[in-house]
Design a protein around this motif. Structure first.
Motif, mmCIF file in Angstrom:
data_model
loop_
_atom_site.group_PDB
_atom_site.id
_atom_site.type_symbol
_atom_site.label_atom_id
_atom_site.label_comp_id
_atom_site.label_asym_id
_atom_site.label_seq_id
_atom_site.Cartn_x
_atom_site.Cartn_y
_atom_site.Cartn_z
ATOM 1 N N CYS A 7 0.843 -1.177 0.000
ATOM 2 C CA CYS A 7 0.000 0.000 0.000
ATOM 3 C C CYS A 7 0.888 1.240 0.000
ATOM 4 C CB CYS A 7 -0.909 0.009 1.229
ATOM 5 S SG CYS A 7 0.018 -0.072 2.769
ATOM 6 N N HIS A 43 -10.605 0.547 2.165
ATOM 7 C CA HIS A 43 -11.207 1.520 1.250
ATOM 8 C C HIS A 43 -12.727 1.470 1.343
ATOM 9 C CE1 HIS A 43 -7.231 0.460 -0.701
ATOM 10 N NE2 HIS A 43 -7.111 1.743 -0.437
ATOM 11 N N LYS A 44 -13.258 0.234 1.478
ATOM 12 C CA LYS A 44 -14.714 0.095 1.591
ATOM 13 C C LYS A 44 -15.224 0.769 2.859
ATOM 14 C CE LYS A 44 -14.867 -4.452 -0.701
ATOM 15 N NZ LYS A 44 -15.056 -5.895 -0.442
ATOM 16 N N GLN A 48 -8.221 4.883 6.832
ATOM 17 C CA GLN A 48 -6.922 5.234 6.268
ATOM 18 C C GLN A 48 -5.881 4.253 6.801
ATOM 19 O OE1 GLN A 48 -8.299 7.316 3.871
ATOM 20 N NE2 GLN A 48 -6.350 8.379 4.097
#
Length: 357
Positions: A7, A43-44, A48
DNA sequence: AATGCCTGCAACCGCGATTGA
DNA sequence: TTCAATCGCGGTTGCAGGCAT
């Protein structure tokens, strides 16, 4: 070229989780599950956080029925027994302790249990040199090869635990012991250990060991790892209790007799029982601080190193320490095991551990 | 009270294994 | 069969709190 990060480290939050983040993650997973994709999960939810961080937080902290701290003596026994047998395979060990996470067990071992067991003996120069604290501030430590450290830790710790348990089971001669109680080593490793144990017993008459395999040990199709005789549970219970509650010198012949009557350890010969346990203790301490011990550890390390090197390129020829390649190649991960299928590998794996090569 | 050291633990990192397109 | 994405593991790090000086 290095490995691509999972990420963008600049756009994700790191460090301790806030109660709000915990609540978000917990609520979502309880309602929708993980969706089989941890990376996409934050993300869903609008977190963060890195997906790996979410997974870790859930598995180690938020997951239902997680227990923290308060390890029972029985749990200590299981952890100790399995560590000696299979090493730092925390996920497998955790699978035997419902509600415990591999991280918890790893931390518990590194911070408490290991010290309880190994710390009973005063730290010799050799062991302090080869098992540096993870928090060591010694600047010399940084100059040593980190891989050497990793190998030494596992090999020496397990060897020390062997010797310690062996010394309690039989204070007169650690050579006079049931080899089936030893974790599975490569034959050359065992030979080296025995040769080096001969070093400390060179002035003694060696007593042949009587191998008695219990019916339980001969049985197959065990459901639970605790049924297997790495160190037999009842034997370990007694030995462990002694380790935790008394000095080696205080261990009596009666104690060893009581253990041997119920387990695979033969009762000591009358002649052997006359030997002074203190003598063994002295020899053991001397052995731990001897050059022989250093040499032995480095030899064991070499085998561990070769095992790892071999297994990466040639599974069929690798040395095996506490694991069959068949198991390694098939084993699911601990977190995918449900409680009803704990230790899903077949019993062959444990026969390997128990009966050696 | 201030400082430094030690301990315990949560979290991170990197790598090998697995999966699926 | 290949390869990128993802998972899962074990080792390590960093920090907060406790303790000793």
């Amino acid at each position: 070229m290095g490995r691509a990060p999972c990420c963008d480290k600049d756009s994700v939050k790191r460090g301790p989780w806030s109660p709000e983040e915990d609540a978000k993650l917990k609520d979502y997973i309880e309602k929708h599950g993980t969706g089989g994709n941890w990376i996409a999960l934050p993300h869903k939810i609008g977190l963060q956080r890195c997906g790996k961080s979410c997974r870790l937080r859930w598995l180690n902290y938020l997951r239902p029925n997680i227990r923290h701290g308060g390890f029972s003596e029985e749990e200590d026994n299981i952890i100790c027994s399995l560590y000696i047998s299979i090493g730092s395979r925390w996920s497998i060990i955790a699978a035997q302790l419902p509600g415990r996470t591999d991280n918890d067990i790893k931390n518990y071992w590194n911070t408490k249990l290991k010290k309880k067991l190994l710390g009973r003996h005063k730290q010799s120069s050799i062991s302090s040199r080869l098992i540096p604290s993870t928090h060591s501030k010694d600047p010399n430590d940084a100059q040593e090869d980190p891989q050497q450290h990793a190998l030494s830790n596992s090999a020496l710790e397990r060897l020390q635990l062997h010797l310690q348990l062996q010394s309690l089971q039989n204070p007169t001669s650690c050579y006079n012991n049931n080899p089936t109680l030893w974790p599975r080593l490569h034959p050359l490793q065992e030979k080296m250990i025995q040769q080096n144990l001969l070093f400390i017993n060179q002035n003694e008459t060696l007593i042949p060991s009587t191998v008695v395999v219990s019916s339980q040990q001969q049985a197959v199709g065990h459901e639970n790892v605790s049924d297997y005789s790495f160190y037999k549970p009842q034997q370990l219970d007694a030995t462990y209790t002694k380790l935790m509650t008394s000095s080696s010198e205080a261990v009596s012949d009666e104690y060893f007799g009581s253990i041997s009557s119920s387990t695979v350890v033969p009762k000591l010969d009358a002649g052997a029982a006359d030997l002074n346990p203190k003598t063994f203790q002295d020899e053991y301490e001397s052995f731990l601080s001897s050059d022989k011990m250093a040499e032995l550890v480095s030899q064991v390390d070499e085998f561990d190193y070769f095992k790892e090197a071999d297994s990466s390129k040639d599974q069929s020829s690798s040395f095996i320490w506490g694991s069959s390649n068949e198991f390694d190649s098939k084993s699911p991960t601990s977190t995918s095991w449900n409680t009803s299928s704990r230790l899903p590998c077949d019993h062959q794996m444990f026969q390997d551990f128990t009966f050696g090569l």
